[in-house]
Scaffold this motif. Sequence first.
Motif, short mmCIF file in Angstrom:
data_model
loop_
_atom_site.label_atom_id
_atom_site.label_comp_id
_atom_site.label_asym_id
_atom_site.label_seq_id
_atom_site.Cartn_x
_atom_site.Cartn_y
_atom_site.Cartn_z
N LEU A 33 11.04 -6.91 12.03
CA LEU A 33 9.41 -6.73 11.67
C LEU A 33 8.37 -6.80 12.35
N THR A 34 7.38 -5.77 12.40
CA THR A 34 6.21 -5.48 12.94
C THR A 34 4.77 -5.93 12.33
N VAL A 35 4.22 -6.95 13.07
CA VAL A 35 3.27 -7.04 12.60
C VAL A 35 1.89 -6.77 13.12
N GLY A 36 0.97 -6.09 12.21
CA GLY A 36 -1.19 -6.14 12.91
C GLY A 36 -1.04 -4.60 13.27
N VAL A 37 -2.06 -4.09 12.95
CA VAL A 37 -2.19 -2.63 12.94
C VAL A 37 -2.21 -2.08 13.82
N TYR A 38 -2.40 -2.09 15.22
CA TYR A 38 -2.32 -1.40 16.66
C TYR A 38 -0.74 -1.76 16.76
N GLU A 39 -0.63 -2.53 16.51
CA GLU A 39 1.16 -3.03 17.18
C GLU A 39 2.13 -1.87 16.28
#
Length: 150
Positions: A33-39
């Motif tokens: 899982l990747t969370v965050g707009v930038y990430e």
Amino acid sequence: YKELLPTLIQTKMVNEGKSLSEALLSANAEGRLTVGVYECAKIMNEDPDSVSFCLLATDDFECDIALQIHFTLIQAFCFDNDISIVRVNDLNALNALVGPKGQLEDTHCVLITNPAEDSWEDPALEKLHLFCEESRSYNEWVPEITLPER
């Protein structure tokens, strides 16, 4: 009388919401899982083939122009790279699922990356891919899913 009968679409949204919850919890446990707009943008730029599923989340009352621009770019990227994408309108519910306990995270964008080559495909994720494919056939390009109450 009509209001008491759930429509097929509402029933489908609830089922898909359950599948989404399962897929998120499973991916989180497996570190996919990747969370965050930038990430998320960073992962999409560096390794777009690793991305299996994209989730965009807002609250109904939110109208941050910069966020809308990010969403438009992320959607375009997903369409160009055949990545399934859905929208959720409950940041709190999503944060409760994927955010660290007691902390509010930037859950406006969440990516699920592909499982390792030798592992099983997540059945909940497969259901979501089929749901997205079916939605596209009805010209609903970014379908909305309601997460179940916790």
